[in-house]
Write a protein that holds these residues in place. Structure first.
Motif, PDB file in Angstrom:
ATOM      1  N   ALA A  18       0.877  -1.173   0.000  1.00  0.00           N
ATOM      2  CA  ALA A  18       0.000   0.000   0.000  1.00  0.00           C
ATOM      3  C   ALA A  18       0.913   1.221   0.000  1.00  0.00           C
ATOM      4  N   GLY A  19       0.697   2.122  -0.947  1.00  0.00           N
ATOM      5  CA  GLY A  19       1.537   3.321  -1.062  1.00  0.00           C
ATOM      6  C   GLY A  19       2.771   3.118  -1.934  1.00  0.00           C
ATOM      7  N   LEU A 200      -8.667 -14.486  -3.818  1.00  0.00           N
ATOM      8  CA  LEU A 200      -9.661 -13.713  -4.574  1.00  0.00           C
ATOM      9  C   LEU A 200     -11.078 -13.956  -4.068  1.00  0.00           C
ATOM     10  N   THR A 201     -11.444 -15.220  -3.862  1.00  0.00           N
ATOM     11  CA  THR A 201     -12.831 -15.476  -3.436  1.00  0.00           C
ATOM     12  C   THR A 201     -13.068 -15.007  -2.000  1.00  0.00           C
ATOM     13  N   GLY A 202     -11.998 -15.002  -1.199  1.00  0.00           N
ATOM     14  CA  GLY A 202     -12.151 -14.487   0.164  1.00  0.00           C
ATOM     15  C   GLY A 202     -12.265 -12.968   0.196  1.00  0.00           C
ATOM     16  N   ALA A 203     -11.530 -12.307  -0.692  1.00  0.00           N
ATOM     17  CA  ALA A 203     -11.433 -10.847  -0.609  1.00  0.00           C
ATOM     18  C   ALA A 203     -12.543 -10.104  -1.358  1.00  0.00           C
ATOM     19  N   LEU A 204     -13.035 -10.676  -2.467  1.00  0.00           N
ATOM     20  CA  LEU A 204     -14.000  -9.911  -3.278  1.00  0.00           C
ATOM     21  C   LEU A 204     -15.269  -9.521  -2.501  1.00  0.00           C
ATOM     22  N   PRO A 205     -15.850 -10.409  -1.684  1.00  0.00           N
ATOM     23  CA  PRO A 205     -17.023  -9.964  -0.911  1.00  0.00           C
ATOM     24  C   PRO A 205     -16.681  -8.812   0.050  1.00  0.00           C
ATOM     25  N   ARG A 206     -15.453  -8.799   0.550  1.00  0.00           N
ATOM     26  CA  ARG A 206     -15.042  -7.705   1.444  1.00  0.00           C
ATOM     27  C   ARG A 206     -14.877  -6.401   0.662  1.00  0.00           C
ATOM     28  N   VAL A 207     -14.417  -6.499  -0.578  1.00  0.00           N
ATOM     29  CA  VAL A 207     -14.297  -5.301  -1.428  1.00  0.00           C
ATOM     30  C   VAL A 207     -15.686  -4.729  -1.713  1.00  0.00           C
ATOM     31  N   VAL A 208     -16.641  -5.626  -1.991  1.00  0.00           N
ATOM     32  CA  VAL A 208     -17.996  -5.157  -2.294  1.00  0.00           C
ATOM     33  C   VAL A 208     -18.633  -4.536  -1.044  1.00  0.00           C
ATOM     34  N   ASP A 215      -7.163  -3.301   3.092  1.00  0.00           N
ATOM     35  CA  ASP A 215      -6.727  -4.689   3.285  1.00  0.00           C
ATOM     36  C   ASP A 215      -7.424  -5.630   2.291  1.00  0.00           C
ATOM     37  N   ALA A 216      -8.726  -5.407   2.102  1.00  0.00           N
ATOM     38  CA  ALA A 216      -9.465  -6.240   1.145  1.00  0.00           C
ATOM     39  C   ALA A 216      -8.929  -6.009  -0.270  1.00  0.00           C
ATOM     40  N   ARG A 217      -8.651  -4.746  -0.601  1.00  0.00           N
ATOM     41  CA  ARG A 217      -8.077  -4.413  -1.912  1.00  0.00           C
ATOM     42  C   ARG A 217      -6.704  -5.056  -2.061  1.00  0.00           C
ATOM     43  N   SER A 218      -5.940  -5.048  -0.974  1.00  0.00           N
ATOM     44  CA  SER A 218      -4.591  -5.613  -1.005  1.00  0.00           C
ATOM     45  C   SER A 218      -4.654  -7.125  -1.238  1.00  0.00           C
ATOM     46  N   ASP A 219      -5.581  -7.791  -0.536  1.00  0.00           N
ATOM     47  CA  ASP A 219      -5.731  -9.243  -0.729  1.00  0.00           C
ATOM     48  C   ASP A 219      -6.168  -9.562  -2.160  1.00  0.00           C
ATOM     49  N   THR A 220      -7.045  -8.737  -2.715  1.00  0.00           N
ATOM     50  CA  THR A 220      -7.513  -8.984  -4.089  1.00  0.00           C
ATOM     51  C   THR A 220      -6.370  -8.786  -5.086  1.00  0.00           C
ATOM     52  N   LEU A 221      -5.610  -7.711  -4.900  1.00  0.00           N
ATOM     53  CA  LEU A 221      -4.501  -7.438  -5.828  1.00  0.00           C
ATOM     54  C   LEU A 221      -3.414  -8.506  -5.698  1.00  0.00           C
TER      55      LEU A 221
END
Ligand code: NAD
Length: 353
Positions: A18-19, A200-208, A215-221
């Motif tokens: 991040a950053g 990806l499947t864990g993080a996308l619902p958190r992004v939505v 953190d959710a964006r970081s896990d997705t990326l």
């Protein structure tokens, strides 16, 4: 188990934090680049200017003219601009379209690319280029188009609209899923693909739930980085073939098409790919990975009907014809009837069956 594989490590440096975009000047310096062409879409020209402004007079030319699927005329203009400005490197800020245009420059000129991805498409980790002429998309592999350095900064994805975040994440998941049954997979690509699918499947619902959750964006990326690495290292199968045809022939949107097709291809392929099925069952925590994925994408708001995405009713035969005409790797032999069934369900937005 009888291990039998070839693994080829790819060159390329990845900086992930991040950053991390503030480290771009240091990464450019590290490569010794002095005259940069900066590629982005018109919409991301402001972001590209902001990220590269610390580079001062090392910026030879901003080039905010990237569009989806890299039309040959757009590529030719970018190559000419790189040559006339005497650029010695290329910075690409954005998703697969911006990185794709940078690759078109690198393919012709050999200029090194520093990529700053802002979607989950994963092109930055692959030596694959693509160009579109009329209604046909051509792709190929060339080590020269693989970025020298990739700077991943999850903060840059905070602005990615929710809809595109979901479909771009599903696009990444498609690379991981097909990597799991790739004919040239290795223990390393399999580990990366399984971890990518889990992340990806864990993080996308958190992004939505909260698009500004870093953190959710970081896990997705992070999942997208792994997925892109798998895409670069292995040969993709039926899913990517169909998406390639649908995008090239009907101009269907890239990540949305991947999202709508993936559950159907998995429902078809996984019965013939037991190790991939087991890995996805574990990654998703679900007995039926295809059905799970369909409902996950739908619940996260994705459009699951190819018809709604713009596929003409009579396009089914064209796609099936093209998919059967050129051979490609797939864990299960495919017939015209299989394709009509699979595409018919995707056309209607029905659950895989
Ligand atoms: P994209 O790059 O076309 O981006 C879609 C839109 O979102 C653009 O308008 C872009 O400016 C905007 N955008 C991107 N990031 C944003 C952000 N963080 N905030 C707000 N807006 C943002 O879409 P994509 O799905 O990343 O890329 C699709 C293209 O990439 C296709 O042409 C596909 O074929 C190609 N691709 C190539 C490879 C490869 O290995 N060669 C891999 C994956 C995708």
């Amino acid at each position: 188990m009888n291990h039998d594989f070839v693994h080829e490590g790819r060159p390329g440096r990845v900086v992930f934090a991040a950053g991390a975009s503030t480290r771009l000047p240091g990464e450019v310096e590290r490569l010794g680049l002095r005259r940069l062409i900066v590629v982005s879409t018109p919409e991301q020209a402001g972001l590209a200017a902001e990220l590269t402004s610390p580079l001062g007079d090392r910026i030879a030319a901003p080039h905010p003219h990237a569009t989806m699927h890299v039309p040959v005329a757009v590529a030719a203009e970018a190559v000419a601009r790189a040559r006339e400005t005497g650029a010695d490197g290329c910075v690409a800020v954005g998703g697969g379209s911006a990185i794709g245009l940078a690759k078109a420059i690198a393919k012709e000129t050999g200029l090194p690319i520093v990529a700053v991805p802002t979607t989950y498409a994963g092109s930055e980790m692959t030596p694959v280029w693509g160009l579109t002429d009329a209604d046909r998309k051509t792709t190929g592999r060339d080590p020269r188009v693989l970025p020298a350095t990739v700077v991943y900064d999850p903060e840059l994805t905070l602005t990615l609209p929710i809809g595109l975040s979901v479909t771009s994440g599903m696009n990444a998941l498609a690379h991981a899923a097909e990597g799991l049954y790739a004919p040239d997979g290795s223990p390393i690509s399999t580990l990366m693909a399984a971890e990518s699918a889990r992340a990806l499947t864990g993080a996308l619902p958190r992004v939505v739930a909260d698009p500004r959750d870093v953190d959710a964006r970081s896990d997705t990326l992070y999942g997208a980085w792994l997925a892109g690495s798998v895409l670069g290292a292995t040969t993709m199968s039926l899913h990517h073939k169909l998406c390639h045809i649908l995008g090239g022939t009907f101009g269907l949107p890239h990540s949305e098409t991947h999202t709508a097709i993936l559950p159907h291809v998995l429902a078809f392929n996984l019965p013939a790919a037991s190790r991939a099925r087991t890995a996805l069952q574990a990654a998703f925590g679900a007995a039926d990975p295809a059905e799970h994925l369909f409902h996950l994408a739908k619940d996260l708001g994705a459009e699951m009907s190819l018809r709604a995405l713009g596929m003409p009713e009579n396009g089914l035969e064209t796609v099936a014809g093209q998919a059967l005409a050129a051979p490609y790797a797939n864990p299960r032999p495919v017939t015209g009837a299989d394709l009509e069934h699979l595409l018919g369900n995707a056309l209607a937005g029905a659950a895989p069956a």
